[in-house]
Design an enzyme around this catalytic site. Structure first.
Site, PDB file in Angstrom:
ATOM      1  N   HIS A   1       0.834  -1.201   0.000  1.00  0.00           N
ATOM      2  CA  HIS A   1       0.000   0.000   0.000  1.00  0.00           C
ATOM      3  C   HIS A   1       0.869   1.252   0.000  1.00  0.00           C
ATOM      4  CE1 HIS A   1      -3.095  -2.830   1.299  1.00  0.00           C
ATOM      5  NE2 HIS A   1      -4.005  -1.885   1.144  1.00  0.00           N
TER       6      HIS A   1
ATOM      7  N   ASN B   1       7.837  -4.292   3.763  1.00  0.00           N
ATOM      8  CA  ASN B   1       6.415  -3.968   3.762  1.00  0.00           C
ATOM      9  C   ASN B   1       5.734  -4.400   5.054  1.00  0.00           C
ATOM     10  OD1 ASN B   1       3.730  -3.282   2.609  1.00  0.00           O
ATOM     11  ND2 ASN B   1       3.475  -5.519   2.535  1.00  0.00           N
TER      12      ASN B   1
END
Length: 345
Positions: free
Chosen positions: A154, A186
């Site tokens: 994201h 991440n």
């Protein structure tokens, strides 16, 4: 963003006709020729916002004729969502940048804000989706990430969009996603940085966050600098894998209780490699000038005036990350610990 140079603007409202009406010819049988259209003059607005007529302008090339059979672009896909705005890069098939405005109220943490009209977003009800607003040939596909070895990272985290289920679902569109190394980045260090951005709402009344994928050069053994990156996708490689990611954060708060309308600005930029980063690495190791991010990305994130008058955010707020690992490392770290700059622990 507007620059210090003059801004050219078209002035409308020249007038529908000259005089109060059109006089008839001596003979009513003679047709009356309509008055020629008066083109809107071009003016420039100087630094004092005073309009000045521009004379002797050179007409631009007739692009209608040059591009008669096609306009190659690039076509900007500017996306406005409930919780963020973004620009999508059709060539790289991931965002060029994303932008957020974080506040305690937006994150649902304000004790004085009224309850939201909609039910808060639940990450468990969101799924990754292709963005059908992007033409199919330029769209990032779910299959592109399948067994690629990269996470669907994201750019705007789902945790920043809990105001509604729709807002959270929009963070799972692939136009908000870029390939990221999973373990160590991440799922860990990058997530700590996202949490740090949210925690800045306790120090600033308004927090503005730009997230920018980057492709930075690396010096090879022959001494030459090259940009090399992977491309993932199935059946044809489509999605480029950034070498780095940047977070550029601006915090604003009243300079004093007696001057609530005068804002004190704090600004900082952090560039992280798209690779595993040890939990112990201080965030301050990744501090770079904002101009470095702008040059690398070809973007202007903030005006020169803002960059020159802002304090560094690590001077007005603690640039300490909090490690939250919900895996085997949790037993080693105690689930939560702070990472500070050297000498600040």
């Amino acid at each position: 963003m507007p620059s210090a140079s003059a801004i050219h603007a078209v002035v409308f409202g020249v007038g529908a006709a000259v005089g109060a009406g059109v006089a008839l010819a001596a003979s009513r049988k003679s047709p009356v020729s309509p008055a020629p259209a008066v083109p809107a003059p071009l003016v420039e607005v100087d630094r004092k916002n005073k309009p000045q007529l521009i004379s002797d302008l050179v007409a631009p090339p007739n692009t209608t004729t040059i591009l008669k059979y096609g306009h190659p672009g690039p076509t900007p896909d500017f996306l406005v969502r409930k919780a963020y705005a973004a620009s999508y890069d059709r060539r790289l098939r991931h965002p060029s940048w994303t932008a957020e405005h974080l506040t305690l109220a937006a994150l649902g943490k304000s004790p004085t804000a009224p309850p939201p009209d909609e039910e808060k977003g639940d990450r468990g009800r969101s799924v990754f989706k292709e963005d059908e607003s992007i033409p199919l040939p330029f769209r990032s596909r779910l299959a592109d990430y399948f067994r690629s070895g990269y996470d669907r990272g994201h750019m705007v985290p789902a945790a920043d969009a809990k105001i509604s289920q729709e807002a959270m679902d929009e963070t799972f569109l692939l136009t908000n996603i870029a390939p990221q190394v999973g373990a160590g980045f991440n799922r860990h260090y990058w997530a700590y940085l996202e949490d740090w951005c949210r925690r800045q709402t306790a120090n600033f009344s308004d927090v503005y966050v730009f997230t920018v994928p980057l492709y930075l050069p690396k010096q090879d053994r022959d001494g030459k600098w090259r940009i090399t990156h992977e491309v993932i996708g199935s059946p044809v490689p489509n999605v480029s894998v950034p070498t780095h990611f940047a977070k550029v954060v601006l915090g604003a708060r009243p300079s004093s209780p007696s001057t609530p309308n005068i804002q004190e600005l704090s600004l900082g930029a952090f560039v992280l490699p798209n690779a595993e980063i040890p939990d112990e690495k201080p965030l301050t190791d990744f501090v770079v000038p904002v101009e470095s991010v702008e040059r690398a990305a070809g973007l202007t994130l903030f005006s020169d005036a803002i960059k020159q008058t802002s304090k560094h955010i690590c001077q007005t707020s603690k640039c300490d990350l909090i490690v939250r690992r919900f895996d085997d490392a949790q037993s080693l770290t105690g689930g939560k610990k702070a990472i500070g700059a050297p000498g600040k622990r």
